[in-house]
Design a protein around this motif. Structure first.
Motif, PDB file in Angstrom:
ATOM      1  N   MET A 157    -127.817 -51.967  80.472  1.00  0.00           N
ATOM      2  CA  MET A 157    -127.068 -51.747  79.510  1.00  0.00           C
ATOM      3  C   MET A 157    -126.296 -50.398  79.698  1.00  0.00           C
ATOM      4  O   MET A 157    -126.750 -49.207  80.037  1.00  0.00           O
ATOM      5  N   TRP A 208    -124.358 -47.294  78.175  1.00  0.00           N
ATOM      6  CA  TRP A 208    -124.434 -46.380  76.753  1.00  0.00           C
ATOM      7  C   TRP A 208    -123.118 -46.011  76.581  1.00  0.00           C
ATOM      8  O   TRP A 208    -122.235 -45.693  77.566  1.00  0.00           O
ATOM      9  N   LYS A 209    -122.531 -45.867  75.543  1.00  0.00           N
ATOM     10  CA  LYS A 209    -121.195 -45.512  74.915  1.00  0.00           C
ATOM     11  C   LYS A 209    -121.448 -44.640  73.830  1.00  0.00           C
ATOM     12  O   LYS A 209    -122.123 -45.197  72.750  1.00  0.00           O
ATOM     13  N   PRO A 210    -120.531 -43.682  73.505  1.00  0.00           N
ATOM     14  CA  PRO A 210    -120.561 -43.065  72.384  1.00  0.00           C
ATOM     15  C   PRO A 210    -119.741 -43.601  71.375  1.00  0.00           C
ATOM     16  O   PRO A 210    -118.695 -44.184  71.712  1.00  0.00           O
ATOM     17  N   HIS A 262    -125.200 -36.283  67.948  1.00  0.00           N
ATOM     18  CA  HIS A 262    -126.243 -37.206  68.146  1.00  0.00           C
ATOM     19  C   HIS A 262    -126.893 -37.357  66.612  1.00  0.00           C
ATOM     20  O   HIS A 262    -127.500 -36.287  66.419  1.00  0.00           O
ATOM     21  N   ASP A 311    -129.953 -42.982  65.842  1.00  0.00           N
ATOM     22  CA  ASP A 311    -129.802 -42.894  67.286  1.00  0.00           C
ATOM     23  C   ASP A 311    -128.211 -43.086  67.958  1.00  0.00           C
ATOM     24  O   ASP A 311    -128.202 -44.021  68.908  1.00  0.00           O
ATOM     25  N   VAL A 312    -127.460 -42.652  67.470  1.00  0.00           N
ATOM     26  CA  VAL A 312    -126.120 -42.916  67.942  1.00  0.00           C
ATOM     27  C   VAL A 312    -125.325 -41.527  68.067  1.00  0.00           C
ATOM     28  O   VAL A 312    -125.462 -40.433  67.402  1.00  0.00           O
ATOM     29  N   THR A 313    -124.618 -41.377  69.271  1.00  0.00           N
ATOM     30  CA  THR A 313    -123.952 -40.065  69.322  1.00  0.00           C
ATOM     31  C   THR A 313    -122.370 -40.423  69.095  1.00  0.00           C
ATOM     32  O   THR A 313    -121.908 -41.504  69.474  1.00  0.00           O
TER      33      THR A 313
END
Length: 149
Positions: free
Chosen positions: A1, A3-5, A73, A78-80
């Motif tokens: 996976m 990760w992307k902000p 964040h 749980d998202v940036t």
């Protein structure tokens, strides 16, 4: 996976000592935020902030500068987020234009009123952007380069 902000934009507008905010329904109840939202595929940052402001306030927005770039964040989801905050001028309302789903109202609040509502801010970036604006921070729009495909 991978990760992307989440890339977001926000409009910071002050008029006669009051700041433009939107009150909105969220999963955490009714909260205040600047007119803000996500960057859409292929969209420039400047276009995104004008679109989001129109959708959330029914008023046009003319960006005049980049206030700053903010990383936040959210532990709640749980998202940036990477927020590009723009300063600018708000135009008049478009009669009959509905607000985005979830938006209760656009409202002009004083600094004191905004500080009093801090527990209902969507994120700490609401106050941070206002504080940066009041401190005179910012950059010209030409620091942003959009190269459409």
């Amino acid at each position: 996976m991978i990760w992307k902000p989440n890339v977001t934009v926000a409009a910071i507008v002050e008029r006669d000592g009051r700041f433009l905010l939107v009150e909105e329904h969220t999963t955490r109840g009714q909260q205040f935020n600047q007119p803000a939202g996500h960057l859409d595929p292929g969209e420039s940052l400047v276009h995104a902030v004008t679109r989001e402001t129109l959708e959330e306030t029914a008023c046009s927005f003319e960006p005049t500068g980049l206030l700053g770039v903010y990383q936040y964040h959210s532990g709640a989801d749980d998202v940036t987020y990477i927020r590009f905050a723009f300063t600018g001028r708000l135009g008049g309302p478009e009669p009959g234009r509905p607000l985005d789903a979830g938006i209760i109202r656009a409202v002009w609040l004083t600094l004191e009123e905004i500080r009093r509502e801090a527990p209902r801010h969507r994120s700490p970036l609401v106050m941070r952007c206002i504080d940066d604006y009041l401190a005179g921070r910012g950059f010209p729009l030409d620091v942003i380069h959009h190269h459409p495909s």
